[in-house]
Design an enzyme around this catalytic site. Structure first.
Site, PDB file in Angstrom:
ATOM      1  CG  ASP A 144       0.320   3.721   5.986  1.00 33.44           C
ATOM      2  OD1 ASP A 144      -0.869   4.052   5.867  1.00 33.44           O
ATOM      3  OD2 ASP A 144       1.261   4.529   6.053  1.00 33.44           O
ATOM      4  CG  ASP A 171      -1.740   1.235   1.360  1.00 29.81           C
ATOM      5  OD1 ASP A 171      -2.791   1.271   0.702  1.00 29.81           O
ATOM      6  OD2 ASP A 171      -1.354   2.174   2.089  1.00 29.81           O
ATOM      7  CD  GLU A 217      -5.190   1.137  -2.234  1.00 26.70           C
ATOM      8  OE1 GLU A 217      -6.272   1.658  -2.032  1.00 26.70           O
ATOM      9  OE2 GLU A 217      -4.202   1.295  -1.516  1.00 26.70           O
TER      10      GLU A 217
END
Ligand SMILES: [Zn+2]
Length: 214
Positions: A174, A10, A94
């Protein structure tokens, strides 16, 4: 072909990238310094007389610095990509299109981070090293608990820790987001604890509290 360990990543503001295995990569701060220098040089160009030798010299300096920034950035992206390839046989990231980052005051950070370019480098690196790479459309990575799949709601940017009221799972926000990226894969393989409860059926994101299968 998918093989080996699956890791999710991410990208974000407070860290350049977070990995599902708990590793965090800091923002490459040197860019900031170089970019400030670039701005100063560009200003000095604009002060020089057009067509003058001094202006040409100043322009050359700007060009050189542009190249240096690009090199530093590419170096960092490759370093990180190789690191990630060392850890996993499959990398899930992502898809940035679904990040809320590009909006508002976060826009500048998005450009600074150069994540689009990073993903290109990562994809290239994975191809070279035979690592499976897939971009995942996960819109709510920061709003779901990776452990129990409960929707935990939007987090403020200042909230650095994911702490699930439902199951008690606590980790860096995160890192949690990077773990959420992996959920569709884990569920499709039936290796996610919470998915097994739903009789091995793949659970599509987002999952809500009301979901009867949970
Ligand atoms: Zn939870």
């Amino acid at each position: 072909m998918p093989h080996g360990e699956a890791i999710g990543i991410d990208v974000g503001i407070s860290h350049f990238a977070a990995v599902s295995n708990g590793k965090l990569f800091p923002n490459p701060r040197p860019f900031r310094k170089l970019e400030r220098k670039l701005k100063l040089l560009q200003r000095s160009v604009s002060r020089k007389v057009k067509g003058s030798n001094n202006r040409k010299k100043a322009l050359l300096k700007v060009q050189k610095l542009h190249e240096r920034i690009a090199n530093v950035r590419a170096y960092y992206h490759w370093l990180l990509s190789h690191n990630l390839c060392d850890w996993g046989g499959m990398i899930f990231a992502e898809d940035l299109n679904f990040k809320e980052l590009a909006r508002g005051f976060l826009g500048k950070h998005t450009l600074d981070g150069g994540w689009g370019q990073f993903f290109q480098v990562l994809e290239q690196c994975c191809r070279k090293r035979g690592v499976f790479f897939l971009k995942v459309d996960s819109k709510k990575t920061s709003q779901i608990c990776p452990e129990c799949l409960t929707e935990t709601g939007k987090k403020e940017l200042s909230e650095r820790i994911h702490s699930c009221e439902h199951c008690g799972y606590t980790t860096d926000r995160d890192v949690a987001a990077a773990q959420v990226v992996l959920i569709p894969w884990a569920c499709s393989r039936g290796t996610h604890g919470s998915c097994m409860l739903s009789e091995g059926k793949a659970v599509a994101l987002p999952v809500t509290k009301e979901s009867p299968s949970l």
